[in-house]
Design a protein around this motif. Sequence first.
Motif, mmCIF file in Angstrom:
data_model
loop_
_atom_site.group_PDB
_atom_site.id
_atom_site.type_symbol
_atom_site.label_atom_id
_atom_site.label_comp_id
_atom_site.label_asym_id
_atom_site.label_seq_id
_atom_site.Cartn_x
_atom_site.Cartn_y
_atom_site.Cartn_z
ATOM 1 N N GLU A 15 36.830 44.083 84.065
ATOM 2 C CA GLU A 15 35.406 43.849 84.285
ATOM 3 C C GLU A 15 34.946 42.692 83.422
ATOM 4 O O GLU A 15 35.386 42.540 82.283
ATOM 5 N N PHE A 16 34.064 41.890 83.997
ATOM 6 C CA PHE A 16 33.461 40.785 83.265
ATOM 7 C C PHE A 16 32.025 40.661 83.720
ATOM 8 O O PHE A 16 31.754 40.510 84.916
ATOM 9 N N ASN A 17 31.109 40.773 82.786
ATOM 10 C CA ASN A 17 29.671 40.697 83.083
ATOM 11 C C ASN A 17 29.262 41.633 84.213
ATOM 12 O O ASN A 17 28.475 41.270 85.086
ATOM 13 N N GLY A 18 29.821 42.826 84.218
ATOM 14 C CA GLY A 18 29.421 43.851 85.178
ATOM 15 C C GLY A 18 30.121 43.817 86.520
ATOM 16 O O GLY A 18 29.865 44.663 87.372
ATOM 17 N N ASP A 19 31.000 42.863 86.738
ATOM 18 C CA ASP A 19 31.740 42.771 88.000
ATOM 19 C C ASP A 19 33.212 43.063 87.750
ATOM 20 O O ASP A 19 33.761 42.715 86.702
ATOM 21 N N SER A 20 33.870 43.673 88.726
ATOM 22 C CA SER A 20 35.297 43.986 88.622
ATOM 23 C C SER A 20 36.117 42.931 89.353
ATOM 24 O O SER A 20 35.738 42.477 90.442
ATOM 25 N N TYR A 21 37.225 42.554 88.741
ATOM 26 C CA TYR A 21 38.144 41.586 89.313
ATOM 27 C C TYR A 21 39.558 42.151 89.225
ATOM 28 O O TYR A 21 39.846 42.971 88.365
ATOM 29 N N GLU A 22 40.412 41.681 90.111
ATOM 30 C CA GLU A 22 41.786 42.170 90.162
ATOM 31 C C GLU A 22 42.739 40.983 90.167
ATOM 32 O O GLU A 22 42.553 40.025 90.912
ATOM 33 N N VAL A 23 43.749 41.053 89.306
ATOM 34 C CA VAL A 23 44.787 40.016 89.282
ATOM 35 C C VAL A 23 46.149 40.691 89.440
ATOM 36 O O VAL A 23 46.328 41.842 89.045
ATOM 37 N N PRO A 24 47.089 39.986 90.019
ATOM 38 C CA PRO A 24 48.414 40.574 90.217
ATOM 39 C C PRO A 24 49.144 40.756 88.887
ATOM 40 O O PRO A 24 48.820 40.090 87.898
ATOM 41 N N PRO A 25 50.144 41.632 88.873
ATOM 42 C CA PRO A 25 50.948 41.764 87.655
ATOM 43 C C PRO A 25 51.667 40.441 87.368
ATOM 44 O O PRO A 25 51.927 39.653 88.280
ATOM 45 N N ALA A 26 51.970 40.203 86.102
ATOM 46 C CA ALA A 26 52.550 38.921 85.685
ATOM 47 C C ALA A 26 53.810 38.558 86.469
ATOM 48 O O ALA A 26 54.050 37.381 86.739
ATOM 49 N N GLU A 27 54.594 39.524 86.861
ATOM 50 C CA GLU A 27 55.829 39.217 87.598
ATOM 51 C C GLU A 27 55.561 38.568 88.950
ATOM 52 O O GLU A 27 56.441 37.937 89.522
ATOM 53 N N ASP A 28 54.329 38.695 89.455
ATOM 54 C CA ASP A 28 53.976 38.113 90.751
ATOM 55 C C ASP A 28 53.273 36.762 90.641
ATOM 56 O O ASP A 28 52.926 36.167 91.655
ATOM 57 N N TRP A 29 53.031 36.283 89.420
ATOM 58 C CA TRP A 29 52.365 34.994 89.256
ATOM 59 C C TRP A 29 53.285 33.893 89.740
ATOM 60 O O TRP A 29 54.476 33.872 89.437
ATOM 61 N N ASP A 30 52.721 32.941 90.489
ATOM 62 C CA ASP A 30 53.560 31.855 90.974
ATOM 63 C C ASP A 30 53.635 30.731 89.941
ATOM 64 O O ASP A 30 52.951 30.742 88.908
ATOM 65 N N LEU A 31 54.455 29.764 90.212
ATOM 66 C CA LEU A 31 54.707 28.682 89.271
ATOM 67 C C LEU A 31 53.443 27.881 88.971
ATOM 68 O O LEU A 31 53.268 27.396 87.846
ATOM 69 N N ASP A 32 52.541 27.750 89.930
ATOM 70 C CA ASP A 32 51.292 27.015 89.689
ATOM 71 C C ASP A 32 50.475 27.658 88.581
ATOM 72 O O ASP A 32 49.891 26.970 87.742
ATOM 73 N N VAL A 33 50.418 28.990 88.561
ATOM 74 C CA VAL A 33 49.692 29.707 87.510
ATOM 75 C C VAL A 33 50.352 29.453 86.158
ATOM 76 O O VAL A 33 49.683 29.123 85.173
ATOM 77 N N LEU A 34 51.652 29.594 86.102
ATOM 78 C CA LEU A 34 52.370 29.410 84.841
ATOM 79 C C LEU A 34 52.241 27.982 84.308
ATOM 80 O O LEU A 34 52.038 27.772 83.108
ATOM 81 N N GLU A 35 52.320 27.005 85.196
ATOM 82 C CA GLU A 35 52.160 25.614 84.770
ATOM 83 C C GLU A 35 50.741 25.365 84.274
ATOM 84 O O GLU A 35 50.548 24.666 83.278
ATOM 85 N N ALA A 36 49.753 25.906 84.957
ATOM 86 C CA ALA A 36 48.368 25.729 84.529
ATOM 87 C C ALA A 36 48.149 26.312 83.138
ATOM 88 O O ALA A 36 47.503 25.698 82.283
ATOM 89 N N ILE A 37 48.707 27.482 82.890
ATOM 90 C CA ILE A 37 48.594 28.093 81.558
ATOM 91 C C ILE A 37 49.313 27.229 80.530
ATOM 92 O O ILE A 37 48.775 26.946 79.451
ATOM 93 N N ASP A 38 50.507 26.786 80.848
ATOM 94 C CA ASP A 38 51.297 25.971 79.933
ATOM 95 C C ASP A 38 50.582 24.666 79.586
ATOM 96 O O ASP A 38 50.688 24.172 78.464
ATOM 97 N N GLU A 39 49.814 24.132 80.524
ATOM 98 C CA GLU A 39 49.106 22.862 80.327
ATOM 99 C C GLU A 39 47.663 23.076 79.862
ATOM 100 O O GLU A 39 46.872 22.140 79.849
#
Length: 64
Positions: A15-39
């Motif tokens: 939850e963030f500011n009263g709204d619920s959000y859902e993200v996949p487990p880390a094992e399902d993150w694609d390379l774009d997510v990992l590169e964005a975090i790394d950068e």
Amino acid sequence: MPTKNDATGQAHVFEFNGDSYEVPPAEDWDLDVLEAIDENRLTAALRALLGDEQYATFRAKNKK
């Protein structure tokens, strides 16, 4: 650090500011997510993790 949800393959719900959000487990993150975090492109990583619909809601309700 892996979480229980990562071990079971379940999505993470948060939850963030009263709204619920859902993200996949880390094992399902694609390379774009990992590169964005790394950068340190955290907005791009968040957008990729949330997907278009959830990100649009997040942006509409969190202007700062």
